[in-house]
Design an enzyme around this catalytic site. Structure first.
Site, short mmCIF file in Angstrom:
data_model
loop_
_atom_site.label_atom_id
_atom_site.label_comp_id
_atom_site.label_asym_id
_atom_site.label_seq_id
_atom_site.Cartn_x
_atom_site.Cartn_y
_atom_site.Cartn_z
N HIS A 13 38.09 23.30 67.08
CA HIS A 13 37.60 22.49 68.26
C HIS A 13 38.53 23.10 69.65
CE1 HIS A 13 37.06 18.56 65.83
NE2 HIS A 13 36.05 18.89 66.35
N LYS A 37 31.02 5.49 62.06
CA LYS A 37 31.92 6.33 61.41
C LYS A 37 33.34 5.49 61.22
CE LYS A 37 30.61 11.17 62.30
NZ LYS A 37 31.26 12.39 63.18
N ARG A 87 29.62 26.56 63.95
CA ARG A 87 30.19 27.32 62.69
C ARG A 87 29.30 28.13 61.95
NH1 ARG A 87 33.40 21.71 61.23
NH2 ARG A 87 31.17 21.30 62.06
N SER A 124 37.10 18.25 61.10
CA SER A 124 37.84 17.03 61.02
C SER A 124 37.82 16.18 59.60
CB SER A 124 37.84 16.14 62.06
OG SER A 124 37.92 16.82 63.39
O1 PNS Z 1 31.98 15.13 66.72
P1 PNS Z 1 30.64 14.54 66.40
O2 PNS Z 1 30.84 13.28 65.60
O3 PNS Z 1 29.65 15.51 65.71
O4 PNS Z 1 30.11 14.18 67.77
C1 PNS Z 1 28.93 13.50 68.19
C2 PNS Z 1 28.70 13.15 69.39
C3 PNS Z 1 29.95 12.27 69.77
C4 PNS Z 1 28.60 14.11 70.55
C5 PNS Z 1 27.48 12.37 69.61
O5 PNS Z 1 27.30 11.36 68.61
C6 PNS Z 1 27.21 11.67 71.07
O6 PNS Z 1 26.76 12.24 71.81
N1 PNS Z 1 27.55 10.50 70.96
C7 PNS Z 1 27.24 9.53 72.21
C8 PNS Z 1 26.09 8.53 72.33
C9 PNS Z 1 24.83 9.28 72.52
O7 PNS Z 1 24.50 10.07 73.62
N2 PNS Z 1 24.03 9.51 71.53
C10 PNS Z 1 22.74 10.18 71.44
C11 PNS Z 1 23.09 11.78 71.08
S1 PNS Z 1 21.44 12.86 71.44
#
Ligand code: PNS
Length: 168
Positions: A13, A37, A87, A124
């Protein structure tokens, strides 16, 4: 805007955040809670761990996504783009629908940055799993994250190879 769960932040990250900080005037690292999660660290803990990792990057700040959609938070802080590290192809397959949905919802573009290959295996979730089973994840997360991680998974007082440390 560099969004994610960051549970916890890894050197992978941080590599992407540093690259973003070189490209944009200002970077907001946005920590999102995801009720679906099971997390090891609370959102405030994750924010603190990232902040401790960022000394020397004056144009980066850490924020919490205040619930709701990421694109609403982007609008609120006037972010011009979402930045995501890749990645490999699996990340692309996971990220592309989110990038398209975010653009559909608000017009915000996503910029994909290839991550440093030596962190290609670093996530993670794998870090947590390996650490919980006694594996050595040193060098894959910052030192202060490692210490908190080992404490959280019940490996206090062990060195990275699972042996008792000097203090027993
Ligand atoms: O590290 P992650 O878990 O892959 O991150 C995912 C994240 C937090 C970027 C995604 O779940 C997100 O944007 N969540 C906020 C809610 C939202 O906007 N959801 C729709 C995404 S198209």
């Amino acid at each position: 805007m560099c969004p994610g769960s960051f549970d916890p932040v890894t050197n992978g990250h941080l590599d992407v955040i540093e690259r973003a900080a070189g490209l944009f005037d200002e970077v907001v690292v946005a920590v999102a809670g995801n009720p679906a999660k099971k997390s090891l660290f609370t959102v405030p803990e994750r924010v603190g761990l990232i902040e401790q990792s960022l000394s020397g990057l004056p144009n980066v700040r850490v924020a919490t996504v205040p619930g709701g959609l990421l694109v609403d938070f982007c609008r609120q802080v006037e972010a011009v783009a979402v930045v995501k590290g890749l990645r490999g192809g699996t990340d692309f397959a996971y990220e592309l629908p989110m990038a398209l949905m975010n653009r559909h919802l608000s017009g915000v573009e996503t910029v994909f940055l290839p991550g440093e290959p030596r962190f290609e295996h670093v996530s993670s979730s794998l870090i947590k799993e390996v650490a919980a089973h006694g594996g050595d994840v040193s060098g894959l997360v910052p030192e202060h994250v490692l210490a908190r991680l080992l404490a959280r998974v019940g490996r206090v007082g062990q060195t990275e190879n699972g042996q008792p440390d000097a203090a027993g």
